[in-house]
Design a protein around this motif. Sequence first.
Motif, PDB file in Angstrom:
ATOM      1  N   PRO A 146       0.842  -1.203   0.000  1.00  0.00           N
ATOM      2  CA  PRO A 146       0.000   0.000   0.000  1.00  0.00           C
ATOM      3  C   PRO A 146       0.876   1.251   0.000  1.00  0.00           C
ATOM      4  O   PRO A 146       2.046   1.197   0.381  1.00  0.00           O
ATOM      5  CB  PRO A 146      -0.769  -0.120   1.317  1.00  0.00           C
ATOM      6  CG  PRO A 146       0.107  -0.944   2.202  1.00  0.00           C
ATOM      7  CD  PRO A 146       0.821  -1.905   1.298  1.00  0.00           C
ATOM      8  N   ASP A 147       0.327   2.380  -0.418  1.00  0.00           N
ATOM      9  CA  ASP A 147       1.064   3.643  -0.360  1.00  0.00           C
ATOM     10  C   ASP A 147       1.324   4.007   1.104  1.00  0.00           C
ATOM     11  O   ASP A 147       0.522   3.663   1.981  1.00  0.00           O
ATOM     12  CB  ASP A 147       0.243   4.770  -1.001  1.00  0.00           C
ATOM     13  CG  ASP A 147       0.157   4.631  -2.517  1.00  0.00           C
ATOM     14  OD1 ASP A 147       0.988   3.906  -3.105  1.00  0.00           O
ATOM     15  OD2 ASP A 147      -0.745   5.254  -3.101  1.00  0.00           O
ATOM     16  N   PRO A 148       2.412   4.735   1.389  1.00  0.00           N
ATOM     17  CA  PRO A 148       2.659   5.129   2.784  1.00  0.00           C
ATOM     18  C   PRO A 148       1.550   6.060   3.289  1.00  0.00           C
ATOM     19  O   PRO A 148       1.147   6.988   2.585  1.00  0.00           O
ATOM     20  CB  PRO A 148       3.988   5.880   2.748  1.00  0.00           C
ATOM     21  CG  PRO A 148       4.526   5.764   1.384  1.00  0.00           C
ATOM     22  CD  PRO A 148       3.461   5.229   0.480  1.00  0.00           C
ATOM     23  N   ASP A 149       1.067   5.795   4.487  1.00  0.00           N
ATOM     24  CA  ASP A 149       0.104   6.699   5.116  1.00  0.00           C
ATOM     25  C   ASP A 149       0.839   7.863   5.752  1.00  0.00           C
ATOM     26  O   ASP A 149       0.359   8.990   5.755  1.00  0.00           O
ATOM     27  CB  ASP A 149      -0.681   5.941   6.198  1.00  0.00           C
ATOM     28  CG  ASP A 149      -1.465   4.807   5.584  1.00  0.00           C
ATOM     29  OD1 ASP A 149      -2.380   5.096   4.806  1.00  0.00           O
ATOM     30  OD2 ASP A 149      -1.126   3.625   5.844  1.00  0.00           O
ATOM     31  N   LEU A 150       1.992   7.570   6.294  1.00  0.00           N
ATOM     32  CA  LEU A 150       2.773   8.559   7.042  1.00  0.00           C
ATOM     33  C   LEU A 150       4.230   8.445   6.637  1.00  0.00           C
ATOM     34  O   LEU A 150       4.788   7.339   6.596  1.00  0.00           O
ATOM     35  CB  LEU A 150       2.612   8.274   8.545  1.00  0.00           C
ATOM     36  CG  LEU A 150       3.478   9.068   9.517  1.00  0.00           C
ATOM     37  CD1 LEU A 150       3.167  10.565   9.443  1.00  0.00           C
ATOM     38  CD2 LEU A 150       3.265   8.564  10.961  1.00  0.00           C
ATOM     39  N   VAL A 151       4.837   9.600   6.300  1.00  0.00           N
ATOM     40  CA  VAL A 151       6.278   9.641   6.012  1.00  0.00           C
ATOM     41  C   VAL A 151       6.928  10.521   7.075  1.00  0.00           C
ATOM     42  O   VAL A 151       6.542  11.682   7.258  1.00  0.00           O
ATOM     43  CB  VAL A 151       6.572  10.220   4.605  1.00  0.00           C
ATOM     44  CG1 VAL A 151       8.080  10.329   4.388  1.00  0.00           C
ATOM     45  CG2 VAL A 151       5.942   9.358   3.516  1.00  0.00           C
ATOM     46  N   ILE A 152       7.886   9.971   7.776  1.00  0.00           N
ATOM     47  CA  ILE A 152       8.617  10.719   8.796  1.00  0.00           C
ATOM     48  C   ILE A 152      10.005  11.043   8.247  1.00  0.00           C
ATOM     49  O   ILE A 152      10.661  10.175   7.664  1.00  0.00           O
ATOM     50  CB  ILE A 152       8.790   9.868  10.081  1.00  0.00           C
ATOM     51  CG1 ILE A 152       7.430   9.531  10.702  1.00  0.00           C
ATOM     52  CG2 ILE A 152       9.691  10.582  11.091  1.00  0.00           C
ATOM     53  CD1 ILE A 152       7.513   8.582  11.914  1.00  0.00           C
ATOM     54  N   ARG A 153      10.440  12.294   8.387  1.00  0.00           N
ATOM     55  CA  ARG A 153      11.834  12.608   8.100  1.00  0.00           C
ATOM     56  C   ARG A 153      12.449  13.248   9.331  1.00  0.00           C
ATOM     57  O   ARG A 153      11.860  14.144   9.939  1.00  0.00           O
ATOM     58  CB  ARG A 153      11.993  13.558   6.909  1.00  0.00           C
ATOM     59  CG  ARG A 153      13.486  13.796   6.599  1.00  0.00           C
ATOM     60  CD  ARG A 153      13.744  14.473   5.296  1.00  0.00           C
ATOM     61  NE  ARG A 153      15.189  14.574   5.071  1.00  0.00           N
ATOM     62  CZ  ARG A 153      15.770  14.549   3.884  1.00  0.00           C
ATOM     63  NH1 ARG A 153      15.036  14.428   2.803  1.00  0.00           N
ATOM     64  NH2 ARG A 153      17.089  14.650   3.765  1.00  0.00           N
TER      65      ARG A 153
END
Length: 248
Positions: free
Chosen positions: A187-194
Amino acid sequence: MIAELEPLTQKLDMQRMPAHLAIITDGNGRWARARGQDRLIGHANGYRAVRKIIRACSDLGVKVLSFYTFSTENWRRPREEVEGLMRLIEQAAREELPVMHRSGVRIRVSGRRSELPLSLQEALARAEELTAQNETITLHLAINYGGRAELVDAVVELAKRAQQGELNPEAITEESIHACLYQPDLPDPDLVIRTAGEERTSNFLLWQSAYSELYFYPNPWPDFDVPDLVDAIAEYQRRIRKYGGLAE
Ligand code: IPE
Ligand code: IPE
Ligand code: MG
């Protein structure tokens, strides 16, 4: 569940976990420099944080966890750092494999693998093969990965099919492009953390993150710990996702 995580789960709605969490683990070099140490020491400590976050995400019920491990642009770094990183990734892949496998981790690797050292390619292939049937969590490692490279590879594939008469160019849709990406079943990422205070994607999951929620953490990656993960997910759960529509 890891002991320090248990009390923190009160901050979370366990029914609304991000299915796919993707992390751009930035700041290893700065973490080391702040301690007067070599950048590779920073990467080694970044790896310790990775191990801990995998455990915590697995406990929280996150189904896919992606790490930006090495970008197609990271070859621009000094040779010693690139070689050190390749060694570290390979060592991690070999040493952690039995534990990962026992914990039900399925490993998937995205990127232009043929440009990686042969022994690393072998270690990654073995990790994927051994863990292919595991279902607790998918650990998706982006190694020699670039979002643009991934799209180029997809376009080349589609053009080949069109040339062979298997595909009508007019019939190309978002779905046909998606199907040619490296991991079409994730699935596509729901949350991207940098981490490390940088607020850019640096070529990570360009297509897939079109509607991801973004979260920026000010400190370097090796400092990112279980409470920070919980804070990020709690913030994600406060966001309203609209996908271009209207909030209910
Ligand atoms: C992220 O940390 C790890 C990789 C890119 C492999 P950096 O090495 O980019 O750390 P900084 O940004 O120089 O501090
Ligand atoms: C992004 O970090 C890549 C990884 C974490 C592997 P970089 O440190 O390479 O990104 P820039 O150069 O700051 O954009
Ligand atoms: Mg960086």
